[in-house]
Design an enzyme around this catalytic site. Structure first.
Site: not given
Length: 262
Positions: A13-15, A106, A108, A178, A184, A222, A243-244
């Site tokens: 997930n590149w957001k 999600h 967010e 999640e 994050g 994470s 994610g990251g």
């Protein structure tokens, strides 16, 4: 089908990342890693969820990869079809662009953009009725975990959608657990904690649908190359929503490789 025979999923997930040139380079580097040492499709499904404006470009760039890599939309509209809805993209428009997968729910989207249970249900209903496959996200906050209601919160999020999912549509859903406090933050639920929640989710799914034993349940929060092997070793963790770490080709490859060995 037992949990151990479910083909794992690893989805990046590149957001709201990265810039276009960096996205192009990231995909090229990932394809090169797959060329050097293939991860067979039957061992692990792989997907990436770019920004909306990059979806079709990334999809086209992935066509010459040596294996299937799915392109996943990060969200869609609660409105279906077409019409005067400035800024919205419907399930039907995604399907028309050959985008077959979408993230829904999600944290967010729930916390920052007001996606309540009714909004999430509308989005999921539209996605499934347009023949999209859904990665449905669930998870609890740190406060909810500390209050001892984490399982109740997560299972309620799954029950929230049951009324809009037809019996045969459950096969088009992947669950992504999640814990919100681990997204994050660099914090990760311990493998034991993640495994325990995945068991509860599986039990809940089995009570709701006959497809409950077949649905992949991914862990997010994470996920990194450093903890992927340990997470992949958990019997009820069927992959990862990353994610990251998915913004680094080497890290993302290592995570996918870890789950392919499952």
């Amino acid at each position: 089908m037992s949990s151990s025979t479910i083909t794992p999923w690893v989805v990046g997930n590149w957001k709201m990342n990265p810039m276009q040139a960096d996205a192009f380079q990231l995909i090229e580097e990932f394809k090169q890693l797959l060329q050097q040492q293939e991860i067979p499709s039957e061992r692990c499904h792989i997907g990436v969820a770019p920004t909306l404006i990059a979806l079709t470009n990334i999809q086209a760039q992935l066509k010459d990869a040596n294996r299937t890599i799915f392109t996943v939309a990060q969200d869609l509209s609660k409105v279906s079809g077409t019409g005067a809805y400035t800024g919205e993209v419907s399930a039907e428009l995604l399907r028309d662009s050959q985008i077959a997968f979408v993230l829904i729910g999600h944290s967010e989207r729930r916390e920052l953009f007001g996606d309540d249970a009714e909004t999430v249900k509308a989005k999921l209903h539209n996605a499934l009725n347009a023949d999209l496959k859904v990665i449905y996200c669930v998870g609890e906050s740190l406060e909810q975990r500390e209050q001892g209601v984490a399982e109740q919160v997560v299972l309620q999020q799954i029950c929230d959608i049951a009324s809009v999912v037809k019996t045969e549509q459950w096969q088009n859903i992947v669950i992504a657990y999640e814990p919100i406090w681990a997204i994050g933050t660099g914090k990760t639920a311990s493998p034991a904690d993640a495994q325990a929640m995945h068991v509860k989710i599986r039990e809940g799914l089995k009570q709701i649908t006959t497809w409950g034993a077949n649905i992949a349940i991914l862990y997010g929060g994470s996920v990194k190359a450093e903890n992927a092997v340990e997470l992949a070793a958990c019997p009820d963790i069927n992959g990862a929503l990353v994610g990251g770490a998915s913004l680094n080709a080497q890290s993302f490859y290592q995570i996918a490789s870890a789950f392919a060995q499952k």
